[in-house]
Structure formats: structure tokens, C-alpha cells
Design an enzyme around this catalytic site. Structure first.
Site, PDB file in Angstrom:
ATOM      1  N   HIS A 140       0.867  -1.179   0.000  1.00 35.58           N
ATOM      2  CA  HIS A 140       0.000   0.000   0.000  1.00 35.58           C
ATOM      3  C   HIS A 140       0.900   1.223   0.000  1.00 35.58           C
ATOM      4  O   HIS A 140       1.752   1.378   0.866  1.00 35.58           O
ATOM      5  CB  HIS A 140      -0.909  -0.014   1.232  1.00 35.58           C
ATOM      6  N   CYS A 141       0.717   2.090  -1.002  1.00 34.39           N
ATOM      7  CA  CYS A 141       1.541   3.302  -1.084  1.00 34.39           C
ATOM      8  C   CYS A 141       0.806   4.432  -0.371  1.00 34.39           C
ATOM      9  O   CYS A 141      -0.321   4.769  -0.733  1.00 34.39           O
ATOM     10  CB  CYS A 141       1.803   3.667  -2.549  1.00 34.39           C
ATOM     11  N   PHE A 142       1.459   5.022   0.631  1.00 39.61           N
ATOM     12  CA  PHE A 142       0.800   6.076   1.403  1.00 39.61           C
ATOM     13  C   PHE A 142       0.802   7.408   0.656  1.00 39.61           C
ATOM     14  O   PHE A 142      -0.048   8.250   0.898  1.00 39.61           O
ATOM     15  CB  PHE A 142       1.466   6.211   2.774  1.00 39.61           C
ATOM     16  N   GLY A 145      -1.966   6.941  -1.724  1.00 40.11           N
ATOM     17  CA  GLY A 145      -3.156   6.588  -0.954  1.00 40.11           C
ATOM     18  C   GLY A 145      -3.885   5.379  -1.504  1.00 40.11           C
ATOM     19  O   GLY A 145      -5.049   5.170  -1.185  1.00 40.11           O
TER      20      GLY A 145
END
Ligand SMILES: [Zn+2]
Length: 297
Positions: A140-142, A145
Site C-alpha cells: 500500500h503506497c501512502f 493513498g
């Protein structure tokens, strides 16, 4: 008596674990909101510094001989920025989620998964932050998002490459700006190491302005992001070439992938991959939904 205390102990342990999970999840949600804001702020600051400070100072308008260089640097900067932002948008526009599965899967009692995702069958994951089933999830890429999977991996890798290039390019221009504007010499390699502590000291004694300290800080930010993105991108390209995902690696479940690295790369980057290197465009023919999942079923 003894059984009663054991039950109580179990209950306490469970509530502690769920409280711990709740705080960890809260932290991840907070990060999911803060990271995109940080990304946009850093982009805006880089833009402003480039056009309001770097270009006008390094290539002054009155010097006509430098006009060509100023244009060239502006074009290069805009090209890098365009690709970084374009691939950022593409990563969000083409999510890795499964359009067929809308039911939220229930976690089993033996779920050994991490806070943010549940492992499902056939390389699919349920991301607790995205609240969606993700096909061949990587992580999951913050900053974007959303989850990175097979479908948006190519844009994500290009986003990393161009962000790294934009940052390192801004670092070079920043160093040139400090040399021209404040006569700081970077000939000594140690200058970069001593720059931040010295500048902080000078700022508090009133020798240098807040802008100069901020610029020095930005040099370190650009260097940091540039190197981290470059390293991360190399790791992702290697994983793609091996036909693995970050999720599999973290779970210690690296699959035996016998496809040659060319096939693995083509799977992700598509047939028109060269075009994708210079422009944020779709490089893979839109294939039917969930082909990856069906292939394994
Ligand atoms: Zn996610």
C-alpha cells in the site's frame, strides 16, 4: 479458580491485542492522509523555488547569452515534473483492485497477516486501508493513498524514477543557487556534511536569513527523497523481473517463478514500454478483468 484466571488472562490479552491493532491501524490511516499532503506541499515548494529563485538567479535575464541555458533547464525540469505527476495520477487512475469482488472478506481466526491487509487466495489481498480486494498486491503506497499491484506497478515505478530525477535535479540547481547567491563553495566534499549544522547555528545567531536555512534544509530533503526513491525503484524492478511481489517477500512466500525475466517485465511494463519511459501513458493493452486471478485458478 485457576481456569477462571486463565480465561481472564486470555480476555485481557485479546483486548490488549485488539487495542494495539486499533492504534496501529489509526497510525496507518493518519499516515495515509498526511503523506499525500506532504507530497503536494513538497511539489509546490520545489515548483516555487525553481521558478521564483533558481532560474532567475542562476540565469539572470539581462545576460542574453544565458537565455538558451535557462530555457533548457526549464524544459528539463518541466519534463521531469510532468512525468512524475502524470505517473502519480496514472497510479491512482488505474488501481490494482478487483472490480468483481465487492464483498468484504471476513478474517479467519488463524489470520497471521499484517495490520493493513489480509491474504486471500491466488495472490489476492484485502487491503484494510483501501477496503478493496487487490489483485497481485505488492504494497500500500501512502503517498498515492492506494494499493500497488500488477495493474499500476508500471506507473508506480515510473513515478519513483521521475520523482528521484526531479529531486536530484533540484538538488543540483539548489547547490548552484547557493553558490551564486550566497557565495557558498561546494568544492570541498565536506561542505555538504557541515552545511546543515553550520546554517542552523548561523540562523540562530542571526547571520543568515530563514530563507537560506530553508533552502539548505530542502537540499537535504531532495537528496533524501532522491536516493530513497532510486533505491526503492531498483528493488521494485528486481522484484518484477523475478516475478515476485513485496507482499510475498515479506510473508517469506517467494513463489517459484520460472518465466524468464523478459516475460515478467513485459507482463508489467507492456509491449509499448519505451513510450511509457518518456510519457505517462497506458502501455498495456487493456486486458479483461482479473486475468491474473483466473490464470491461477
Ligand atoms: Zn491499500
Amino acid at each position: 479458580m485457576c481456569r477462571g484466571s486463565a480465561v481472564l488472562k486470555g480476555q485481557l490479552l485479546r483486548s490488549l491485542t485488539s487495542a494495539d491493532m486499533f492504534t496501529r491501524m489509526l497510525k496507518l490511516r493518519l499516515l495515509n492522509a498526511v503523506a499525500p499532503a506532504y507530497f503536494f506541499m513538497a511539489t509546490a515548494v520545489t515548483f516555487i523555488l525553481h521558478f521564483c529563485f533558481f532560474i532567475p538567479t542562476i540565469f539572470p535575464n539581462k545576460d542574453t547569452s544565458l537565455r538558451g541555458s535557462a530555457t533548457l533547464h526549464t524544459v528539463v525540469f518541466l519534463f521531469l515534473m510532468f512525468n512524475a505527476l502524470g505517473n502519480y495520477i496514472m497510479t491512482i487512475k488505474y488501481p490494482a483492485e478487483s472490480a468483481n469482488e465487492t464483498v468484504v472478506p471476513v478474517c479467519s481466526a488463524h489470520c497471521s497477516d499484517k495490520v493493513d491487509a489480509h491474504y486471500l487466495l491466488n495472490g489476492r489481498h484485502f487491503c484494510k486501508l483501501c477496503k478493496k480486494v487487490i489483485l497481485k498486491r505488492d504494497h500500500h503506497c501512502f503517498f498515492t493513498g492506494n494499493c500497488i499491484g500488477n495493474k499500476n506497478m508500471r506507473y508506480f515505478i515510473m513515478f519513483c524514477i521521475y520523482t528521484s530525477c526531479t529531486c536530484l535535479y533540484s538538488l543540483v540547481l539548489g547547490v548552484a543557487f547557493l553558490t551564486v547567491e550566497y557565495s557558498i563553495s561546494f568544492e570541498n566534499p565536506l561542505t555538504f556534511l557541515t552545511l546543515l549544522p553550520l546554517s542552523t547555528g548561523y540562523f540562530f545567531t542571526g547571520t543568515i536569513s530563514g530563507l537560506q536555512l530553508f533552502l539548505v534544509l530542502m537540499l537535504y530533503v531532495w537528496l533524501g527523497i532522491g536516493l530513497v526513491c532510486a533505491g526503492f525503484c531498483c528493488q521494485q524492478v528486481l522484484l518484477v523481473a523475478w516475478g515476485q511481489t513485496w507482499c510475498q517477500m515479506q510473508r517469506g512466500q517467494l513463489v517459484d517463478n520460472r518465466s524468464p525475466w523478459r516475460t515478467n517485465l513485459k507482463d508489467v511494463f507492456g509491449t509499448r514500454w519505451i513510450l511509457g519511459l518518456i510519457l505517462p501513458v497506458q502501455t498495456v493493452e487493456t486486458c479483461s478483468e482479473d486475468t491474473d486471478a483466473h490464470k491461477q485458478e
